[in-house]
Design a protein around this motif. Structure first.
Motif, PDB file in Angstrom:
ATOM      1  N   SER A  94      13.121  61.855 -44.562  1.00  0.00           N
ATOM      2  CA  SER A  94      13.940  61.478 -43.403  1.00  0.00           C
ATOM      3  C   SER A  94      13.654  62.388 -42.219  1.00  0.00           C
ATOM      4  O   SER A  94      13.505  61.920 -41.078  1.00  0.00           O
ATOM      5  N   GLU A  95      13.565  63.680 -42.483  1.00  0.00           N
ATOM      6  CA  GLU A  95      13.339  64.649 -41.407  1.00  0.00           C
ATOM      7  C   GLU A  95      11.980  64.435 -40.745  1.00  0.00           C
ATOM      8  O   GLU A  95      11.869  64.430 -39.511  1.00  0.00           O
ATOM      9  N   ARG A  96      10.938  64.245 -41.569  1.00  0.00           N
ATOM     10  CA  ARG A  96       9.596  64.084 -41.009  1.00  0.00           C
ATOM     11  C   ARG A  96       9.480  62.810 -40.184  1.00  0.00           C
ATOM     12  O   ARG A  96       8.895  62.804 -39.093  1.00  0.00           O
ATOM     13  N   VAL A  97      10.021  61.718 -40.692  1.00  0.00           N
ATOM     14  CA  VAL A  97       9.895  60.448 -39.987  1.00  0.00           C
ATOM     15  C   VAL A  97      10.751  60.447 -38.723  1.00  0.00           C
ATOM     16  O   VAL A  97      10.326  59.952 -37.677  1.00  0.00           O
ATOM     17  N   ALA A  98      11.956  61.011 -38.794  1.00  0.00           N
ATOM     18  CA  ALA A  98      12.798  61.084 -37.593  1.00  0.00           C
ATOM     19  C   ALA A  98      12.115  61.903 -36.506  1.00  0.00           C
ATOM     20  O   ALA A  98      12.131  61.525 -35.317  1.00  0.00           O
ATOM     21  N   ALA A  99      11.483  63.006 -36.902  1.00  0.00           N
ATOM     22  CA  ALA A  99      10.768  63.833 -35.929  1.00  0.00           C
ATOM     23  C   ALA A  99       9.599  63.065 -35.323  1.00  0.00           C
ATOM     24  O   ALA A  99       9.334  63.153 -34.115  1.00  0.00           O
ATOM     25  N   ALA A 100       8.899  62.287 -36.156  1.00  0.00           N
ATOM     26  CA  ALA A 100       7.770  61.498 -35.659  1.00  0.00           C
ATOM     27  C   ALA A 100       8.233  60.420 -34.690  1.00  0.00           C
ATOM     28  O   ALA A 100       7.589  60.177 -33.654  1.00  0.00           O
ATOM     29  N   LEU A 101       9.349  59.762 -35.004  1.00  0.00           N
ATOM     30  CA  LEU A 101       9.883  58.744 -34.108  1.00  0.00           C
ATOM     31  C   LEU A 101      10.261  59.346 -32.760  1.00  0.00           C
ATOM     32  O   LEU A 101       9.959  58.780 -31.700  1.00  0.00           O
ATOM     33  N   ARG A 102      10.921  60.486 -32.804  1.00  0.00           N
ATOM     34  CA  ARG A 102      11.315  61.139 -31.550  1.00  0.00           C
ATOM     35  C   ARG A 102      10.088  61.541 -30.740  1.00  0.00           C
ATOM     36  O   ARG A 102      10.070  61.431 -29.507  1.00  0.00           O
ATOM     37  N   ALA A 103       9.037  62.002 -31.426  1.00  0.00           N
ATOM     38  CA  ALA A 103       7.808  62.374 -30.732  1.00  0.00           C
ATOM     39  C   ALA A 103       7.168  61.164 -30.064  1.00  0.00           C
ATOM     40  O   ALA A 103       6.478  61.298 -29.048  1.00  0.00           O
ATOM     41  N   ASP A 104       7.396  59.988 -30.607  1.00  0.00           N
ATOM     42  CA  ASP A 104       6.881  58.756 -30.014  1.00  0.00           C
ATOM     43  C   ASP A 104       7.810  58.198 -28.936  1.00  0.00           C
ATOM     44  O   ASP A 104       7.537  57.130 -28.376  1.00  0.00           O
ATOM     45  N   GLY A 105       8.915  58.890 -28.685  1.00  0.00           N
ATOM     46  CA  GLY A 105       9.816  58.476 -27.613  1.00  0.00           C
ATOM     47  C   GLY A 105      11.033  57.695 -28.060  1.00  0.00           C
ATOM     48  O   GLY A 105      11.830  57.257 -27.217  1.00  0.00           O
TER      49      GLY A 105
END
Length: 494
Positions: free
Chosen positions: A232-243
């Motif tokens: 969850s943490e990794r994917v949420a961080a990736a989504l935020r990095a994509d805007g």
């Protein structure tokens, strides 16, 4: 909702006078599991009627697995191009959604027609009927003005439908489900996604990478709630990095639609505005229209319960999403194989002797004879975000809830040589969950650029109950992502 009309093919021989027709097997619902079952039974020489009210093949080839992965492949290519800076020079990317839409329309779905699927089935000798099938008694299925009597049995494969939450103001608005998102010809400027599960996360990332302004609302404390917290943490961080703006622990209290867009009001008084609204809050089986009560089954249950040979009752089998073992194509195909074997045995087309001739060691089927049995201990699943999250078996929490003596091993993918070489886009990890008393893995997660592919080794380990000591003594190729498994095993044994 989408206005596209899906062209349905009516093959020769459908229809005829009202009355009861005797056949060997009736398959109600020709999604992935039902289609596989019907095709294989017809190919084996049984008289099979297949009933489908929508498109043969179901969700996966038309609105799920295949077209969505085309979208993801395109979005990931954009992301990789943007990673060239610092690795190999400079790149300028201009997204073009029309290329993706054309490929989905022409290559994946044939314009959302099922000519090929119908032809595959009828070409094997099956009889196809377009309509809604309903049980009306043991072995009896009615569709339109026809009733079919199954001498061997009935197979249910009607799948699931999106769950639409009872959020005030939502009903009656032109919200999207995965179907409208997949059929999309032109991108909106902005999108709000309700739901932070696999579908919501995958589509949110795709649209964000194509330049759509995306906000996500998840009522739970984290997205991908069924997976490990680290995922969850990794994917949420990736989504935020994509805007993507990710709101967790946020409940949608009401929805407004004013003709030009949606406003989602959250419980904390925050508001999200989007031209479009995607509802991705799960899926449910629709059982109350199947006539289950006429064969002694409970239509009020969430799913159709089956035994390990996919039997739901005497002369009735169920395969696919409606069995409650996950909305995965690979599960539906796996269950179809088990059901086909069992049905052919009941029909006298397959015997233990024949099975033993093909499998003298008894490794493919039930060691005691009688065919294969379903085993979900090592059920694999992949969320195709970037990083890609592959998981198999139990999470750490699930293992502890079952009372196991749990040990875990963990390693960050960036700590591996391959991760260091990869440099950008190497976010991920390998996590192992072991039953310390037995010394075997009961679950594992592989997150990273090819998390689903690295998962294959872990799925074998969980399924075969390979001793952790054996995993520790293996040779892992260098420098690969899967070599991180070795580091996670070492951490497990410390």
């Amino acid at each position: 909702m989408a206005e596209q009309q899906h062209r349905r093919v009516e093959p020769d021989g459908v229809g005829g006078p009202a009355g009861t027709v005797d056949v060997d097997v009736v398959v109600v619902g020709l999604g992935v599991g039902g289609e596989e079952t019907a095709n294989r039974l017809a190919a084996a020489g049984l008289s099979v009627v297949g009933i489908e009210r929508n498109l043969v093949g179901g969700e996966c080839p038309f609105w799920g697995c295949v077209p969505s992965k085309m979208m993801i492949r395109a979005a990931n290519a954009l992301a990789e191009a943007r990673r060239i800076d610092g690795l190999a020079g400079r790149a300028r990317v201009e997204p073009d959604w029309s290329t993706v839409a054309r490929r989905i329309r022409e290559e994946a779905t044939a314009g959302w027609t099922d000519d090929a699927g119908v032809a595959r089935f009828t070409g094997k000798g099956g009889r196809f009927v377009r309509g809604t099938g309903r049980l009306v008694g043991p072995g009896l299925v009615r569709v339109g003005d026809q009733t079919f009597r199954a001498r061997v049995g009935v197979v249910l494969g009607t799948g699931t439908t999106p769950v639409i939450p009872p959020v005030p103001g939502l009903a009656g608005t032109p919200y999207w489900t995965n179907r409208e998102a997949i059929e999309l010809a032109e991108l909106p400027e902005s999108l709000v996604v309700l739901g932070g599960g696999a579908i919501g996360a995958e589509l949110a990332q795709v649209f964000a990478r194509f330049g759509v302004r995306v906000g996500m609302v998840e009522a739970g404390e984290r997205i991908l709630a069924l997976e490990e917290p680290e995922s969850s943490e990794r994917v949420a961080a990736a989504l935020r990095a994509d805007g993507v703006t990710v709101h967790t622990g946020a409940r949608a209290e009401r929805v407004e639609h004013d003709g030009s867009g949606f406003t989602v009001h959250l419980a904390d008084s925050a508001r999200l505005r989007g031209e479009r609204l995607l509802v991705a809050t799960g899926r449910r089986a629709v059982l109350d229209t199947l006539g289950l009560e006429t064969v002694g089954l409970d239509p009020t249950r969430r799913f159709v319960a089956t035994d390990d040979r996919m039997r739901a009752g005497d002369g009735i089998w169920a395969v696919g999403d409606l069995t409650g073992h996950g909305a995965f194509t690979h599960v539906a195909m796996y269950q179809a194989g088990i059901a086909v074997d069992d049905i052919l045995r009941r029909a006298g087309k397959l015997t233990d002797a024949a099975g033993k001739a093909d499998d003298p060691a008894g490794k493919l089927g039930d060691p005691a004879g009688g065919g294969p049995r379903a085993d979900y201990r090592a059920l694999p699943r992949v969320t195709f975000t970037d990083p890609e999250v592959g998981a198999v078996g139990l999470t750490e929490r699930q293992a502890r809830e079952r009372g196991l003596t749990v040990r875990t091993g963990f390693t960050a993918l960036s700590d591996s040589t391959r991760g260091w070489i990869h440099q950008v886009g190497d976010e991920g990890f390998v996590k192992l969950v072991a039953d310390a008393d037995r010394g075997v893995l009961v679950g594992a997660t592989s997150a990273g650029p090819v998390g689903g592919e690295v998962l294959s080794a872990l799925a074998v380990a969980v399924h075969a109950e390979v001793p952790v000591s054996t995993l520790a003594g293996m040779i892992y190729a260098y420098p690969t992502f899967h070599r991180a498994i070795e580091s996670a095993v070492r951490d497990l044994l410390q």
